[in-house]
Write a protein that holds these residues in place. Structure first.
Motif, mmCIF file in Angstrom:
data_model
loop_
_atom_site.group_PDB
_atom_site.id
_atom_site.type_symbol
_atom_site.label_atom_id
_atom_site.label_comp_id
_atom_site.label_asym_id
_atom_site.label_seq_id
_atom_site.Cartn_x
_atom_site.Cartn_y
_atom_site.Cartn_z
ATOM 1 N N ALA A 84 0.822 -1.213 0.000
ATOM 2 C CA ALA A 84 0.000 0.000 0.000
ATOM 3 C C ALA A 84 0.857 1.265 0.000
ATOM 4 O O ALA A 84 0.528 2.234 -0.666
ATOM 5 N N CYS A 85 1.979 1.258 0.779
ATOM 6 C CA CYS A 85 2.794 2.482 0.827
ATOM 7 C C CYS A 85 4.098 2.314 0.054
ATOM 8 O O CYS A 85 4.516 3.215 -0.646
ATOM 9 N N GLY A 86 4.790 1.187 0.235
ATOM 10 C CA GLY A 86 6.044 0.939 -0.485
ATOM 11 C C GLY A 86 7.284 1.376 0.267
ATOM 12 O O GLY A 86 8.396 1.144 -0.196
ATOM 13 N N TYR A 87 7.124 2.025 1.466
ATOM 14 C CA TYR A 87 8.334 2.511 2.170
ATOM 15 C C TYR A 87 8.312 2.219 3.671
ATOM 16 O O TYR A 87 8.939 2.931 4.453
ATOM 17 N N ALA A 103 5.704 2.043 5.994
ATOM 18 C CA ALA A 103 4.794 2.705 6.935
ATOM 19 C C ALA A 103 3.528 1.910 7.270
ATOM 20 O O ALA A 103 2.968 2.092 8.348
ATOM 21 N N CYS A 104 3.065 1.038 6.401
ATOM 22 C CA CYS A 104 1.715 0.474 6.591
ATOM 23 C C CYS A 104 1.702 -0.984 7.064
ATOM 24 O O CYS A 104 0.679 -1.481 7.509
ATOM 25 N N TYR A 105 2.804 -1.688 6.946
ATOM 26 C CA TYR A 105 2.902 -3.117 7.286
ATOM 27 C C TYR A 105 2.002 -3.997 6.414
ATOM 28 O O TYR A 105 1.791 -5.161 6.721
ATOM 29 N N GLY A 106 1.479 -3.440 5.319
ATOM 30 C CA GLY A 106 0.607 -4.222 4.433
ATOM 31 C C GLY A 106 1.351 -5.346 3.742
ATOM 32 O O GLY A 106 0.746 -6.317 3.292
ATOM 33 N N CYS A 107 2.682 -5.214 3.640
ATOM 34 C CA CYS A 107 3.453 -6.196 2.871
ATOM 35 C C CYS A 107 4.190 -7.176 3.780
ATOM 36 O O CYS A 107 5.113 -7.849 3.320
ATOM 37 N N ALA A 108 3.821 -7.221 5.074
ATOM 38 C CA ALA A 108 4.566 -8.062 6.020
ATOM 39 C C ALA A 108 4.473 -9.542 5.634
ATOM 40 O O ALA A 108 3.396 -10.045 5.331
ATOM 41 N N LEU A 167 8.295 -6.576 3.358
ATOM 42 C CA LEU A 167 8.981 -6.919 2.106
ATOM 43 C C LEU A 167 9.445 -5.676 1.347
ATOM 44 O O LEU A 167 10.443 -5.714 0.642
ATOM 45 N N CYS A 168 8.728 -4.558 1.528
ATOM 46 C CA CYS A 168 9.120 -3.343 0.787
ATOM 47 C C CYS A 168 10.415 -2.763 1.337
ATOM 48 O O CYS A 168 11.090 -2.009 0.643
ATOM 49 N N VAL A 169 10.778 -3.107 2.579
ATOM 50 C CA VAL A 169 11.993 -2.579 3.193
ATOM 51 C C VAL A 169 13.112 -3.632 3.143
ATOM 52 O O VAL A 169 14.233 -3.347 2.745
HETATM 53 S S1 FES Z 1 3.994 -1.581 1.696
HETATM 54 FE FE1 FES Z 1 3.653 -0.421 3.486
HETATM 55 S S2 FES Z 1 5.053 -1.331 4.868
HETATM 56 FE FE2 FES Z 1 5.515 -2.322 3.034
#
Ligand code: FES
Ligand code: FAD
Length: 220
Positions: free
Chosen positions: A190-193, A195-200, A210-212
């Motif tokens: 959702a954010c890519g950097y 902040a949202c933990y959507g890609c955990a 995963l984005c980090v």
């Molecule tokens: S996409 Fe938001 S934390 Fe990875």
């Protein structure tokens, strides 16, 4: 990392995929395997896309229209504008001795840029149909297979330094065969950097973004 409003310089059909070219402006293309968040017109959230080609003031993204966001991106026309944020995440480690690129389906998206940076090493690409396999033309020096043949069947015993992107079952099979392979994974973002933990995702028993931490991770 920068966020800029950029202009579409053109689009091309490549089999079922669309190559979306945007004027790079002040954006750095980053390292192959890194990604950008592209504003998808009419959608509240941007969509992550790997850099496919980076040349002469342009960034190009190869997009598979699988849902509303990717379809909106594929329908952009020359001269239209969109917000672009990046480069994001960790790309491929380029200090490798015997690179072998492996890609499956739309997972070939980061490989043209990677191939360019590594001096056109050999590649093995797999696709669902001959139509999808038209995208292989973007990757020099590639051996191509179409289902029911899988890329793992073309993989030599001593595969060298594998750098791969593709569907999860392909990456899981490569992880078994080549423990030091560099694999680019996907998760909805959702954010890519960070902040949202959507890609955990769970890595070594721990939840990681995963984005980090990625999208490129070592198989081992
Ligand atoms: S996409 Fe938001 S934390 Fe990875
Ligand atoms: C780092 C990264 C780089 C990417 N690079 C590219 C690229 O270069 N080209 C490209 O075409 N696509 C790429 N993707 C995938 C692309 O971002 C998704 O296909 C897109 O966000 C889907 O949006 P949508 O609105 O079209 O479809 P949605 O309606 O959001 O999704 C359609 C279906 O796909 C599933 N899905 C959506 N996103 C993902 C995902 N990331 N992983 C697994 N399943 C998903 C959904 O659950 C749903 O079933 C990348 C993804 C990541 C994380």
């Amino acid at each position: 990392m920068r966020r800029e409003r950029r202009r579409v310089t053109g689009t091309e059909q490549v089999g079922p995929y669309t190559l979306l070219r945007v004027d790079a402006g002040g954006l750095d293309a980053g390292v192959p395997g890194q990604f950008f968040m592209l504003e998808a017109p009419g959608r509240p959230l941007p969509r992550p896309m790997s850099v496919c080609l980076a040349a002469a003031g342009e960034l190009a993204f190869l997009i598979d229209p699988i849902g509303p966001g990717t379809r909106a991106l594929c329908s952009l026309e020359r001269g239209e504008e969109l917000h672009v944020l990046g480069p994001l995440g960790n790309g491929f480690e380029l200090e490798v001795e015997r690179p072998l690129l492996v890609g499956g389906g739309i997972g070939i998206a980061p490989l043209p840029f990677l191939s360019q940076r590594l001096g056109n090493p050999p590649a093995i690409l797999g696709f669902r149909t001959d139509w999808h396999a038209e995208a292989a033309a973007l990757v020099p020096n590639a051996e191509v297979c179409v289902e029911p043949t899988y890329v793992t069947e073309l993989l030599p015993d001593d595969a060298g330094d594998v750098l791969a992107c593709g569907p999860e079952p392909m990456l899981a099979a490569l992880r078994e065969r080549v423990p030091h392979a560099q694999l680019a994974w996907e998760a909805p973002m959702a954010c890519g950097y960070g902040a949202c933990y959507g890609c955990a995702v769970e890595i070594d028993g721990e939840l990681k973004r995963l984005c980090v931490e990625g999208p490129v991770l070592r198989a081992a």
